[in-house]
Design an enzyme around this catalytic site. Sequence first.
Site, PDB file in Angstrom:
ATOM      1  N   HIS A 178       0.832  -1.206   0.000  1.00  0.00           N
ATOM      2  CA  HIS A 178       0.000   0.000   0.000  1.00  0.00           C
ATOM      3  C   HIS A 178       0.867   1.258   0.000  1.00  0.00           C
ATOM      4  O   HIS A 178       0.585   2.236  -0.702  1.00  0.00           O
ATOM      5  CB  HIS A 178      -0.911  -0.038   1.236  1.00  0.00           C
ATOM      6  N   GLU A 188       2.280   1.810  -3.430  1.00  0.00           N
ATOM      7  CA  GLU A 188       1.261   2.385  -4.327  1.00  0.00           C
ATOM      8  C   GLU A 188       1.187   3.901  -4.165  1.00  0.00           C
ATOM      9  O   GLU A 188       1.139   4.646  -5.150  1.00  0.00           O
ATOM     10  CB  GLU A 188      -0.108   1.759  -4.019  1.00  0.00           C
ATOM     11  N   HIS A 189       1.206   4.371  -2.920  1.00  0.00           N
ATOM     12  CA  HIS A 189       1.166   5.808  -2.648  1.00  0.00           C
ATOM     13  C   HIS A 189       2.360   6.525  -3.280  1.00  0.00           C
ATOM     14  O   HIS A 189       2.219   7.590  -3.877  1.00  0.00           O
ATOM     15  CB  HIS A 189       1.173   6.054  -1.134  1.00  0.00           C
ATOM     16  N   GLU A 235      -3.979   8.017   7.964  1.00  0.00           N
ATOM     17  CA  GLU A 235      -4.974   7.161   7.302  1.00  0.00           C
ATOM     18  C   GLU A 235      -5.271   5.931   8.162  1.00  0.00           C
ATOM     19  O   GLU A 235      -6.432   5.551   8.335  1.00  0.00           O
ATOM     20  CB  GLU A 235      -4.449   6.736   5.931  1.00  0.00           C
TER      21      GLU A 235
END
Length: 429
Positions: A66, A69-70, A142
Amino acid sequence: MFYENKILNEKIYAEKLPNNLQVFIMKKDGFSKKYAVFATDYGSNDLEFISPHTKKQIRVNEGIAHFLEHKMFEMPDNSNAFDEFSKYGADANAYTNFNMTAYLFSATQGFKESLKHLIHYVQTPHFTDENVEKEKGIIAQEIKMYDDNPDWQLFFNCLKAMYKTHPNSIDIAGTVESIYKITPQELYDCYNSFYSPSNMALFIVGDVDIQETMQIIKDTVKDTNMFEGEITRIQVQETDETAQKEIQKELEVSIPMFCIGYKEKNDTINEDYPRIKKDIEMDIINQLIFKKGSKLHDKLYNSSLIFSQLSANYTSAKDYGYITIEGESKDIENTKNLIIEEIENFKKYGAEKEQFERIKKQKLGSFIKTFDSVESLANIYLSLYFKDENLLEYYDYLNELKIEDINSRLIKMFDKNQMVISIINPKTA
């Protein structure tokens, strides 16, 4: 070559490039929207693997897929890849799940420029000490936000109750502690392993010229593969036993929430059986037992035990599978017992043929409609492709499905010993 389903009158062009990137193009004449997904067979579960470069075993920090991906949107010139899509009039996004990371855009104009940009930026990693440190704070916020999200906590607590060692019980974003350990070198190790063309696929759907689009792709992708062969992933040997039977948590909700989980047994996961067919069987079973219009749903709703419809889903991959049944109730214990009772009745007496045939027809109609949604079509196709399944075979398996298949699957999948429950209660003063 073309993959084709003559009954559906749909076909998909497929070509593997010299660098081993698999490309799929589905031409949809008359469609105004064009859609592209560039995805890698890599998700949050891939925490341990053999480096295809050094041949050494690597264990990475939780949440790194993840995180990666960012970071892919930050370019070497410090520009943001999203901004470039906006210039072309395209809408872009990305997501990471347990098994796949995808980068995508949709466009009614500027498609060629957007496609070149998509391929370019996904092939241009840029990780520095400074930009990685900056991202940690963003992702930490987040993660903390999801700590207070009742739906998210309900689901992941259900997975934690089911799984002892398998990484799919770990939040896709990782933990605050794990992401602060991530380094640029670790990101490059994962990128250079899982973002190799041989581990990726590109799916394009819309009113496009196939040969022209293929030429754009060939002119834009990097010529060479990063390594030969496949990535060796270290699979966790999860037992059939559940981690715990129940997890409860208090959050800001007005009505208690529950998620019942059934953990699939290893002998069923590993059976020599088309995974896509099992997915279809479970989709129909969930509709038969739990969804709106079922006897159970009407009984629970009319008794004021639930206030909205139940949500029931089956999730599967190469090394795990589970069923989740979610809802809200002021009397969770009674609701749970009635759900279990109905499941056992279905196992004992089987499904009603008339109801089965009706739902089967509904599913056939729904599947045909999928081909009108370019977004759903592309993402579902690649998700199945990475599981070694072909979406175009779905219709044939569904059409040939018999009630005996459903009744057999019921007995295999719903074992009371494999059941857990996650509960979110309203916070007490």
